[in-house]
Design an enzyme around this catalytic site. Structure first.
Site, PDB file in Angstrom:
ATOM      1  N   CYS A  10       0.872  -1.175   0.000  1.00 16.42           N
ATOM      2  CA  CYS A  10       0.000   0.000   0.000  1.00 16.42           C
ATOM      3  C   CYS A  10       0.902   1.216   0.000  1.00 16.42           C
ATOM      4  CB  CYS A  10      -1.001  -0.025   1.154  1.00 16.42           C
ATOM      5  SG  CYS A  10      -0.297   0.132   2.782  1.00 16.42           S
ATOM      6  N   CYS A  83      -4.750  -1.232  -1.271  1.00 17.32           N
ATOM      7  CA  CYS A  83      -5.316   0.112  -1.280  1.00 17.32           C
ATOM      8  C   CYS A  83      -6.728   0.078  -1.837  1.00 17.32           C
ATOM      9  CB  CYS A  83      -4.466   1.042  -2.127  1.00 17.32           C
ATOM     10  SG  CYS A  83      -2.796   1.263  -1.502  1.00 17.32           S
ATOM     11  N   CYS A  90      -2.395   3.023  -4.973  1.00 17.37           N
ATOM     12  CA  CYS A  90      -1.610   1.824  -4.711  1.00 17.37           C
ATOM     13  C   CYS A  90      -0.340   1.820  -5.533  1.00 17.37           C
ATOM     14  CB  CYS A  90      -2.417   0.573  -5.038  1.00 17.37           C
ATOM     15  SG  CYS A  90      -2.872  -0.335  -3.567  1.00 17.37           S
TER      16      CYS A  90
END
Length: 156
Positions: A10, A83, A90
């Site tokens: 992430c 994400c 992301c």
């Protein structure tokens, strides 16, 4: 039996990917070795992520926020982005390994009292636990039947 390796990505590597790493290492650690990283690591694991995980008996206080570059040359069977908005939030993984996206909201954006924010961290933790563990166990089942690893084409 050699453990399979999974990397959770992430942006900040302070909550979602940290919780996913802890969940996999705790519940599937006999078969999977999990890591996490971010494109813009915050430098810390969010205290509410640590608290939410401790409620399950999982200690992630020893984990640290890491940059994705630390893993650039590492090999993973699977890389999972966690994400919520893959295209804008992301990181992109250019290394080896199949890539899967599983979007979860960023609990760090929760507002309100600590109790309300902790509730959001718990919801994300529980979603990660359900979806990520189910997915990894499904991969194992498919591999045992000659599926995923024998016939992977890059589309998960």
């Amino acid at each position: 039996m050699m453990k399979k390796r999974v990397l959770f990505l992430c942006s900040g590597n302070s909550a979602r990917s940290q919780m996913a790493e802890g969940l996999v290492n705790h519940f599937l650690g006999d078969r999977w070795e999990a890591y996490s990283a971010g494109t813009a690591p915050t430098g810390h694991v969010h205290p509410l992520a640590t608290q939410a995980m401790a409620e399950l008996g999982i200690d992630i206080s020893h984990q640290r926020s890491k940059a994705v570059d630390e893993f650039r040359d590492a090999e993973f069977e699977l890389v999972i982005t966690v994400c919520d908005h893959a295209a804008s939030n992301c990181p992109l993984w250019l290394g080896p390994g199949q890539v899967k996206h599983m979007g979860f909201p960023d609990p760090e954006t929760a507002i309100g009292s600590e109790t309300k924010r902790l509730k959001v961290f718990r919801q994300v933790r529980d979603g990660l636990r359900q979806e990520v563990l189910r997915y990894l166990e499904g991969m194992e089942d498919a591999a045992a039947k000659g599926g995923f690893y024998a016939t992977a084409t890059g589309n998960l």
